[in-house]
Design a protein around this motif. Structure first.
Motif, mmCIF file in Angstrom:
data_model
loop_
_atom_site.group_PDB
_atom_site.id
_atom_site.type_symbol
_atom_site.label_atom_id
_atom_site.label_comp_id
_atom_site.label_asym_id
_atom_site.label_seq_id
_atom_site.Cartn_x
_atom_site.Cartn_y
_atom_site.Cartn_z
ATOM 1 N N ARG A 137 0.821 -1.211 0.000
ATOM 2 C CA ARG A 137 0.000 0.000 0.000
ATOM 3 C C ARG A 137 0.852 1.257 0.000
ATOM 4 N NH1 ARG A 137 -2.848 -0.977 4.279
ATOM 5 N NH2 ARG A 137 -4.580 -1.977 3.199
ATOM 6 N N GLY A 138 1.958 1.223 0.724
ATOM 7 C CA GLY A 138 2.791 2.420 0.834
ATOM 8 C C GLY A 138 3.821 2.592 -0.259
ATOM 9 N N GLN A 139 3.971 1.603 -1.135
ATOM 10 C CA GLN A 139 5.014 1.678 -2.150
ATOM 11 C C GLN A 139 4.811 2.846 -3.114
ATOM 12 O OE1 GLN A 139 7.889 -0.219 -2.118
ATOM 13 N NE2 GLN A 139 6.969 -0.763 -0.149
ATOM 14 N N GLU A 140 3.568 3.114 -3.473
ATOM 15 C CA GLU A 140 3.300 4.229 -4.385
ATOM 16 C C GLU A 140 3.770 5.547 -3.779
ATOM 17 O OE1 GLU A 140 -0.420 6.320 -6.802
ATOM 18 O OE2 GLU A 140 -0.816 5.152 -4.985
ATOM 19 N N PHE A 141 3.530 5.736 -2.484
ATOM 20 C CA PHE A 141 3.908 6.986 -1.830
ATOM 21 C C PHE A 141 5.422 7.159 -1.773
ATOM 22 C CE2 PHE A 141 -0.189 6.249 0.813
ATOM 23 C CZ PHE A 141 -0.966 6.609 -0.284
ATOM 24 N N HIS A 142 6.152 6.044 -1.714
ATOM 25 C CA HIS A 142 7.609 6.113 -1.635
ATOM 26 C C HIS A 142 8.246 6.570 -2.940
ATOM 27 C CE1 HIS A 142 7.516 2.928 1.832
ATOM 28 N NE2 HIS A 142 7.113 4.119 2.210
ATOM 29 N N LYS A 143 7.467 6.636 -4.007
ATOM 30 C CA LYS A 143 7.995 7.075 -5.297
ATOM 31 C C LYS A 143 8.230 8.584 -5.338
ATOM 32 C CE LYS A 143 5.642 5.553 -8.811
ATOM 33 N NZ LYS A 143 4.416 5.213 -9.570
ATOM 34 N N CYS A 144 7.696 9.313 -4.371
ATOM 35 C CA CYS A 144 7.815 10.780 -4.367
ATOM 36 C C CYS A 144 9.286 11.210 -4.394
ATOM 37 C CB CYS A 144 7.125 11.361 -3.135
ATOM 38 S SG CYS A 144 7.317 13.152 -2.977
ATOM 39 N N PRO A 170 -0.069 19.136 -0.680
ATOM 40 C CA PRO A 170 -0.275 17.741 -1.091
ATOM 41 C C PRO A 170 0.906 16.820 -0.837
ATOM 42 C CG PRO A 170 -0.176 19.231 -2.996
ATOM 43 C CD PRO A 170 -0.319 20.078 -1.787
ATOM 44 N N ARG A 171 2.142 17.333 -0.954
ATOM 45 C CA ARG A 171 3.277 16.443 -0.705
ATOM 46 C C ARG A 171 3.213 15.876 0.713
ATOM 47 N NH1 ARG A 171 5.831 13.219 0.911
ATOM 48 N NH2 ARG A 171 8.057 12.802 0.929
ATOM 49 N N PHE A 172 2.795 16.697 1.668
ATOM 50 C CA PHE A 172 2.784 16.253 3.060
ATOM 51 C C PHE A 172 1.488 15.564 3.444
ATOM 52 C CE2 PHE A 172 5.995 19.505 2.619
ATOM 53 C CZ PHE A 172 7.103 18.735 2.967
ATOM 54 N N PHE A 173 0.416 15.821 2.713
ATOM 55 C CA PHE A 173 -0.786 15.012 2.906
ATOM 56 C C PHE A 173 -0.488 13.576 2.483
ATOM 57 C CE2 PHE A 173 -3.354 19.102 2.038
ATOM 58 C CZ PHE A 173 -3.172 19.508 3.348
ATOM 59 N N LEU A 174 0.373 13.440 1.502
ATOM 60 C CA LEU A 174 0.828 12.117 1.066
ATOM 61 C C LEU A 174 1.537 11.405 2.212
ATOM 62 C CD1 LEU A 174 1.025 10.632 -1.843
ATOM 63 C CD2 LEU A 174 3.407 11.350 -1.768
ATOM 64 N N ASN A 221 -5.552 8.381 -3.826
ATOM 65 C CA ASN A 221 -4.990 7.369 -2.938
ATOM 66 C C ASN A 221 -4.443 7.909 -1.625
ATOM 67 O OD1 ASN A 221 -5.643 5.575 -4.946
ATOM 68 N ND2 ASN A 221 -3.555 5.290 -5.683
ATOM 69 N N ALA A 222 -4.336 9.223 -1.504
ATOM 70 C CA ALA A 222 -3.801 9.794 -0.263
ATOM 71 C C ALA A 222 -4.736 10.829 0.354
ATOM 72 C CB ALA A 222 -2.426 10.417 -0.520
#
Length: 258
Positions: A137-144, A170-174, A221-222
């Motif tokens: 689930r968290g892998q997408e967010f780690h792409k930032c 939005p970066r930090f809502f992620l 997703n976030a």
């Protein structure tokens, strides 16, 4: 096959500036950053531009190209008509330091306000365990890559400097969503997200998702799931009653509010 590219590049600093006209020889397969470097090498040696990897992974070369927030190293010149003038300006939502370089320290200040990951004690064998579905689930967010294009395009702060103190972006809502979805985290950041981070100021226009070079579904997703979690927490009658009588400072997952 090469051709002469016409460019307009913003030149200036904190006190002001203007667009300068340039014409430079470019070749097939090149990107906007190549053209900027050629201008720098042949016509404007003092042109300030931030860049590093030139592979779309460091997030350094963020700018606005023909009005759209993009990475210069990932914007092909073939995307434009050869007779078109390509205009490059600094990110509008951040103070200009010089030319195309902006001061993005606002983002690091917001990062420092976010409580970090707080795992529970390890199991008896010294390990921590979580289901594979939670890992994925968290892998997408780690792409930032922290290019901050999403922060730059967000209408809450774009042209509204007065909103920055109360809005993380939005970066930090992620990041809030990533931690809130993590099964091993022991902090409940939902009240903080709604209050100090200004999650409620976002009205889900999806402009942040549209400019993300890593194609992260920031809104779907976030941000939206985080808004749902905040609402669940805020309007849960048991949580409300427990907070009023001083018996409940944890959520249903045993997380402590920060």
């Amino acid at each position: 096959m090469g051709y002469r590219l016409k460019m307009r590049i913003w030149r200036g600093d904190q006190s002001g500036g203007d667009l300068g006209d340039y014409e430079v020889e470019v070749s097939e397969g090149e990107v906007v950053l190549d053209a900027i470097h050629r201008v720098q090498a042949t016509q404007a040696g003092d042109l300030a531009v931030r860049w590093n990897c030139k592979a779309g992974k460091c997030g350094s070369c963020s700018a606005e190209i023909n009005g759209r927030p993009r990475l210069m190293c990932m914007t092909r010149l073939s995307d434009f008509d050869p007779v078109e003038t390509v205009t490059v300006t600094p990110m509008r939502s951040f103070p200009v330091i010089r030319d195309l370089v902006t001061d993005v320290s606002f983002n690091y200040e917001k990062a420092s306000e976010l409580p970090s990951f707080a795992p529970p004690p390890r199991d008896a064998d010294g390990k921590r365990r979580m289901a594979q579905v939670d890992v994925e689930r968290g892998q997408e967010f780690h792409k930032c890559i922290e290019c901050f294009l999403c922060q730059n395009t967000c209408h809450v702060v774009r042209g509204h400097e007065e909103n920055k103190p109360a809005f993380a972006g939005p970066r930090f809502f992620l990041r809030y969503a990533e931690l809130d979805m993590h099964p091993l985290d022991t902090h409940d950041r939902r009240q903080l997200a709604q209050g100090a981070a200004g999650l409620g100021m976002c009205n889900i226009t999806k402009c942040c998702t549209e400019v993300c070079p890593e194609n992260i579904k920031i809104t779907d997703n976030a941000i939206i799931p985080m808004k749902e979690r905040v609402v669940d927490r805020k309007f849960d009658p048991l949580v409300w009653l427990g907070s009023k009588i001083g018996l409940r400072n944890r959520d249903n997952d045993g997380r402590t509010e920060v």
